[in-house]
Design a protein around this motif. Sequence first.
Motif, mmCIF file in Angstrom:
data_model
loop_
_atom_site.group_PDB
_atom_site.id
_atom_site.type_symbol
_atom_site.label_atom_id
_atom_site.label_comp_id
_atom_site.label_asym_id
_atom_site.label_seq_id
_atom_site.Cartn_x
_atom_site.Cartn_y
_atom_site.Cartn_z
ATOM 1 N N VAL A 91 63.097 -15.789 3.674
ATOM 2 C CA VAL A 91 61.958 -15.855 2.753
ATOM 3 C C VAL A 91 61.789 -14.476 2.119
ATOM 4 O O VAL A 91 61.637 -13.475 2.822
ATOM 5 N N GLN A 152 54.810 -19.519 -2.109
ATOM 6 C CA GLN A 152 55.466 -18.916 -0.945
ATOM 7 C C GLN A 152 55.513 -19.905 0.218
ATOM 8 O O GLN A 152 56.468 -19.918 0.990
ATOM 9 N N ARG A 153 54.509 -20.773 0.324
ATOM 10 C CA ARG A 153 54.547 -21.784 1.381
ATOM 11 C C ARG A 153 55.632 -22.826 1.107
ATOM 12 O O ARG A 153 56.282 -23.303 2.039
ATOM 13 N N ILE A 156 58.747 -21.241 2.262
ATOM 14 C CA ILE A 156 58.881 -21.315 3.726
ATOM 15 C C ILE A 156 59.366 -22.711 4.129
ATOM 16 O O ILE A 156 60.280 -22.853 4.949
ATOM 17 N N MET A 167 64.174 -17.345 11.478
ATOM 18 C CA MET A 167 63.609 -17.134 10.137
ATOM 19 C C MET A 167 63.470 -15.629 9.897
ATOM 20 O O MET A 167 62.956 -14.903 10.747
ATOM 21 N N TYR A 169 61.900 -12.833 7.148
ATOM 22 C CA TYR A 169 60.947 -12.694 6.040
ATOM 23 C C TYR A 169 60.970 -11.253 5.552
ATOM 24 O O TYR A 169 60.806 -10.324 6.350
ATOM 25 N N PRO A 172 56.774 -11.040 2.908
ATOM 26 C CA PRO A 172 56.443 -12.342 2.318
ATOM 27 C C PRO A 172 55.110 -12.388 1.593
ATOM 28 O O PRO A 172 54.889 -13.298 0.794
ATOM 29 N N ILE A 188 52.980 -18.730 8.951
ATOM 30 C CA ILE A 188 53.963 -18.000 9.770
ATOM 31 C C ILE A 188 53.475 -17.933 11.221
ATOM 32 O O ILE A 188 54.249 -18.103 12.169
#
Length: 249
Positions: A91, A152-153, A156, A167, A169, A172, A188
């Motif tokens: 991300v 951004q969600r 994800i 994951m 990031y 983010p 998150i």
Amino acid sequence: MKVIEVKNLKKAFGENPVLEGVDLTVNKSEVVVIMGPSGSGKSTFLRCLTYLEEPNEGIIRIGPHELHTGGKLDRKRKKEIRELRKKTGFVFQSFNLFPNKTAIENVMEGPVTIYGVKPVEAKALAETLLIKVGLGDRCDHYPSQLSGGQQQRVAIARALSLNPTVMLYDEPTSALDPELVREVLQVIKELAEEGMTMVIVTHEMNFAREVADRVIFMDGGVIVEQGNPEDVFDHPKEERTRRFLTMAE
Ligand code: ADP
Ligand code: MG
């Protein structure tokens, strides 16, 4: 169980050494937050983990996929890099969604193109993931119709769609208006509570205190100090960490 093992990772851009031998082990379900001043090599480190940048030296293992750096990128190594990337959700600060695809199409894309999942099945999975990140009612919206936090969600959810082992990031929430930061960090945090293994570059110290099992302070291409959030934030051992924390306050 170790999910990530990195040994002696080095990267230079021309004459500019950026990573000067980074070692990192991340255990299953561990949440590691990386902090450090701008230019200290945090993004380069994450990018090298997935070969978005090719490291000059070192060994990277994510799950069963081990990459020895250096030497020619022949077909066998390229295949290994692809396999490793499939298992790594990334991300970015800029959400990197396809602007001409809806939220659900963005999330479906990976399973369909990479794993050949049937579109109906991929769509059902994508919907589940969008519900999980709180966007069940935004499936058919285009990125331009969504706020930064919502985009951004979606990013994800898209990273989760390939069922990653870990994951990663990279800042983010840095591109978000302050009022949108929380909704992304909340997603998150929920993933952390479910046991997802994660490495997060962020400047959000309160979030790190709440969620991180371990905080790493990076400066000048090396890990200067690491420990649990209380130790690193409240009792930093190294002068460089102390200086950074004073400036960040
Ligand atoms: P951070 O994420 O900690 O701010 P970066 O990893 O982005 O740091 O950058 C570390 C250093 O590497 C900086 O000096 C930056 O200018 C340099 N750098 C990063 N990417 C490149 C690139 N693609 N080409 C040349 N130099 C780069
Ligand atoms: Mg960066």
